[in-house]
Design a protein around this motif. Structure first.
Motif, PDB file in Angstrom:
ATOM      1  N   MET A   1       8.724   5.624 -33.539  1.00 49.14           N
ATOM      2  CA  MET A   1      10.173   5.494 -33.596  1.00 49.14           C
ATOM      3  C   MET A   1      10.831   6.584 -32.774  1.00 49.14           C
ATOM      4  SD  MET A   1      10.836   4.493 -37.596  1.00 49.14           S
ATOM      5  CE  MET A   1      12.595   4.221 -37.291  1.00 49.14           C
ATOM      6  N   ARG A   2      12.079   6.331 -32.378  1.00 43.86           N
ATOM      7  CA  ARG A   2      12.831   7.337 -31.635  1.00 43.86           C
ATOM      8  C   ARG A   2      13.149   8.538 -32.529  1.00 43.86           C
ATOM      9  NH1 ARG A   2      17.618   3.450 -29.785  1.00 43.86           N
ATOM     10  NH2 ARG A   2      17.015   2.478 -31.760  1.00 43.86           N
ATOM     11  N   LEU A   3      13.416   9.666 -31.895  1.00 44.84           N
ATOM     12  CA  LEU A   3      13.786  10.868 -32.637  1.00 44.84           C
ATOM     13  C   LEU A   3      15.029  10.585 -33.478  1.00 44.84           C
ATOM     14  CD1 LEU A   3      13.359  13.912 -33.156  1.00 44.84           C
ATOM     15  CD2 LEU A   3      14.888  14.341 -31.225  1.00 44.84           C
ATOM     16  N   ALA A   4      14.942  10.887 -34.771  1.00 45.43           N
ATOM     17  CA  ALA A   4      16.046  10.607 -35.687  1.00 45.43           C
ATOM     18  C   ALA A   4      16.747  11.892 -36.094  1.00 45.43           C
ATOM     19  CB  ALA A   4      15.537   9.882 -36.926  1.00 45.43           C
ATOM     20  N   VAL A   5      18.076  11.876 -36.006  1.00 40.33           N
ATOM     21  CA  VAL A   5      18.909  12.989 -36.464  1.00 40.33           C
ATOM     22  C   VAL A   5      19.855  12.450 -37.527  1.00 40.33           C
ATOM     23  CG1 VAL A   5      20.645  14.705 -35.827  1.00 40.33           C
ATOM     24  CG2 VAL A   5      18.800  14.140 -34.229  1.00 40.33           C
ATOM     25  N   MET A   6      19.814  13.035 -38.726  1.00 38.20           N
ATOM     26  CA  MET A   6      20.665  12.591 -39.827  1.00 38.20           C
ATOM     27  C   MET A   6      21.434  13.781 -40.383  1.00 38.20           C
ATOM     28  SD  MET A   6      19.611   9.310 -40.114  1.00 38.20           S
ATOM     29  CE  MET A   6      19.980   8.671 -41.746  1.00 38.20           C
ATOM     30  N   GLN A   7      22.734  13.598 -40.620  1.00 33.72           N
ATOM     31  CA  GLN A   7      23.574  14.649 -41.188  1.00 33.72           C
ATOM     32  C   GLN A   7      24.519  14.042 -42.216  1.00 33.72           C
ATOM     33  OE1 GLN A   7      25.528  16.376 -37.759  1.00 33.72           O
ATOM     34  NE2 GLN A   7      23.888  17.849 -37.435  1.00 33.72           N
ATOM     35  N   THR A   8      24.974  14.865 -43.159  1.00 36.34           N
ATOM     36  CA  THR A   8      25.936  14.408 -44.164  1.00 36.34           C
ATOM     37  C   THR A   8      27.177  15.292 -44.144  1.00 36.34           C
ATOM     38  OG1 THR A   8      24.897  15.802 -45.859  1.00 36.34           O
ATOM     39  CG2 THR A   8      24.138  13.521 -45.700  1.00 36.34           C
ATOM     40  N   GLY A   9      28.252  14.783 -44.761  1.00 39.48           N
ATOM     41  CA  GLY A   9      29.459  15.578 -44.951  1.00 39.48           C
ATOM     42  C   GLY A   9      30.258  15.870 -43.702  1.00 39.48           C
ATOM     43  N   LEU A  10      30.216  14.980 -42.725  1.00 43.15           N
ATOM     44  CA  LEU A  10      30.955  15.223 -41.487  1.00 43.15           C
ATOM     45  C   LEU A  10      32.435  14.895 -41.610  1.00 43.15           C
ATOM     46  CD1 LEU A  10      27.958  15.151 -40.425  1.00 43.15           C
ATOM     47  CD2 LEU A  10      28.916  14.362 -38.268  1.00 43.15           C
ATOM     48  N   THR A  11      32.786  13.959 -42.508  1.00 46.13           N
ATOM     49  CA  THR A  11      34.176  13.540 -42.677  1.00 46.13           C
ATOM     50  C   THR A  11      34.704  14.089 -43.985  1.00 46.13           C
ATOM     51  OG1 THR A  11      33.674  11.487 -41.490  1.00 46.13           O
ATOM     52  CG2 THR A  11      35.752  11.578 -42.692  1.00 46.13           C
ATOM     53  N   THR A  12      35.498  15.121 -43.916  1.00 38.70           N
ATOM     54  CA  THR A  12      35.986  15.789 -45.129  1.00 38.70           C
ATOM     55  C   THR A  12      36.977  14.933 -45.910  1.00 38.70           C
ATOM     56  OG1 THR A  12      37.692  16.904 -43.821  1.00 38.70           O
ATOM     57  CG2 THR A  12      35.615  18.083 -44.158  1.00 38.70           C
ATOM     58  N   ALA A  13      37.668  14.015 -45.247  1.00 36.87           N
ATOM     59  CA  ALA A  13      38.664  13.190 -45.923  1.00 36.87           C
ATOM     60  C   ALA A  13      38.024  12.098 -46.776  1.00 36.87           C
ATOM     61  CB  ALA A  13      39.612  12.560 -44.901  1.00 36.87           C
ATOM     62  N   ALA A  14      36.736  11.820 -46.552  1.00 36.82           N
ATOM     63  CA  ALA A  14      36.054  10.760 -47.284  1.00 36.82           C
ATOM     64  C   ALA A  14      35.353  11.323 -48.518  1.00 36.82           C
ATOM     65  CB  ALA A  14      35.038  10.071 -46.377  1.00 36.82           C
ATOM     66  N   SER A  15      35.023  10.427 -49.457  1.00 38.34           N
ATOM     67  CA  SER A  15      34.252  10.837 -50.634  1.00 38.34           C
ATOM     68  C   SER A  15      32.846  11.267 -50.232  1.00 38.34           C
ATOM     69  CB  SER A  15      34.180   9.683 -51.635  1.00 38.34           C
ATOM     70  OG  SER A  15      35.471   9.257 -52.015  1.00 38.34           O
ATOM     71  N   GLY A  16      32.321  10.644 -49.195  1.00 45.18           N
ATOM     72  CA  GLY A  16      31.016  10.989 -48.653  1.00 45.18           C
ATOM     73  C   GLY A  16      30.893  10.425 -47.251  1.00 45.18           C
ATOM     74  N   ALA A  18      28.068  10.209 -43.522  1.00 44.62           N
ATOM     75  CA  ALA A  18      26.784  10.494 -42.900  1.00 44.62           C
ATOM     76  C   ALA A  18      26.839  10.111 -41.427  1.00 44.62           C
ATOM     77  CB  ALA A  18      25.658   9.739 -43.607  1.00 44.62           C
ATOM     78  N   TYR A  19      26.023  10.804 -40.654  1.00 39.76           N
ATOM     79  CA  TYR A  19      25.903  10.546 -39.217  1.00 39.76           C
ATOM     80  C   TYR A  19      24.431  10.322 -38.899  1.00 39.76           C
ATOM     81  CZ  TYR A  19      25.677  11.534 -34.190  1.00 39.76           C
ATOM     82  OH  TYR A  19      25.427  11.475 -32.839  1.00 39.76           O
ATOM     83  N   ALA A  20      24.152   9.302 -38.089  1.00 41.49           N
ATOM     84  CA  ALA A  20      22.782   8.997 -37.692  1.00 41.49           C
ATOM     85  C   ALA A  20      22.718   8.843 -36.174  1.00 41.49           C
ATOM     86  CB  ALA A  20      22.284   7.732 -38.372  1.00 41.49           C
ATOM     87  N   GLU A  21      21.686   9.430 -35.605  1.00 35.80           N
ATOM     88  CA  GLU A  21      21.467   9.333 -34.167  1.00 35.80           C
ATOM     89  C   GLU A  21      19.992   9.018 -33.926  1.00 35.80           C
ATOM     90  OE1 GLU A  21      21.631  12.336 -30.333  1.00 35.80           O
ATOM     91  OE2 GLU A  21      23.241  12.444 -31.839  1.00 35.80           O
ATOM     92  N   PHE A  22      19.726   7.834 -33.402  1.00 31.83           N
ATOM     93  CA  PHE A  22      18.368   7.417 -33.050  1.00 31.83           C
ATOM     94  C   PHE A  22      18.355   7.147 -31.552  1.00 31.83           C
ATOM     95  CE2 PHE A  22      18.268   7.016 -37.474  1.00 31.83           C
ATOM     96  CZ  PHE A  22      17.022   6.654 -37.954  1.00 31.83           C
ATOM     97  N   GLY A  23      17.856   8.094 -30.794  1.00 29.83           N
ATOM     98  CA  GLY A  23      17.925   7.928 -29.349  1.00 29.83           C
ATOM     99  C   GLY A  23      19.368   7.842 -28.894  1.00 29.83           C
TER     100      GLY A  23
END
Length: 214
Positions: A1-16, A18-23
């Motif tokens: 699989m392509r390199l996966a980058v996952m992060q949480t809490g990027l949008t402070t205005a939302a309850s929750g 996440a950000y995902a980057e696959f290639g």
């Protein structure tokens, strides 16, 4: 699989969120709620999961093709609703908004995995995380996590959305004709990849929890 980058809490205005980057594929998901439904017809003894998938105008090579994708929105809801404990937020709605910043292939499975992470980040009660992986068929060969160029030349595709701890498939879709043996191999390949992807999601949630406690 392509390199996966996952992060949480990027949008402070939302309850929750996440950000995902696959290639080259980049997706951000924001979760709002539970909040009271604006429509009386949605008022019920169990909660409602509302999903919306859209593309930015610059997400695809042809500028301006970005738009709401009703088919993906429906498939996202079906993939997630089996894991979300709807009875824990009666008479309210949880809204999941997925935005594809850049389309580089395998968009829907990446959206599903990212949305599951965002729901967990929002504290929505879930019986399990949901991860998703797709494969493309090229003759006798199966390619996992295909790019947009590979999808353009594929003979067929198969996608699995999988609940890790329960080992349950919440959604399986395929296009064109597949032999029984090839379907079995493709599903097993997707489930194995989903399990590995689930470890990434769990590690991300554990890291977020550690930072919060500190």
């Amino acid at each position: 699989m392509r390199l996966a980058v996952m992060q949480t809490g990027l949008t402070t205005a939302a309850s929750g969120s996440a950000y995902a980057e696959f290639g080259k594929t980049k997706v951000i998901v924001s979760v709002f709620g539970p909040r009271e439904s604006k429509k009386a017809m949605m008022y019920s003894d169990v909660g409602r999961l509302n999903c919306n998938v859209s593309y930015t105008t610059f997400a695809t090579p042809v500028r301006g093709q970005g738009a709401d994708n009703k088919e993906y929105s429906s498939m996202l809801r079906k993939a997630l609703e089996g894991a979300v404990m709807l009875h824990t937020f009666p008479k309210t709605t949880v809204d999941v908004f997925a935005l594809v910043l850049e389309s580089g292939g395998s968009d829907l499975p990446i959206i599903i995995s990212c949305a599951s992470l965002a729901l967990a980040d929002a504290g929505i009660m879930m019986c399990d995380l949901v991860t998703s992986v797709s494969v493309s068929c090229f003759g006798k060969n199966i390619v996992i996590d295909p790019t947009s160029d590979e999808e353009a030349w594929q003979d067929g595709s198969l996608m699995v959305a999988f609940m890790l701890a329960r080992k349950e498939i919440t959604q399986l879709t395929l296009t064109r004709e597949w032999s029984d043996g090839k379907i079995t191999n493709a599903v097993e390949l997707c489930m194995d990849a989903c399990s590995k992807l689930g470890d990434i999601l769990r590690d991300r949630l554990k890291g977020t929890a550690t930072l919060t406690s500190e």
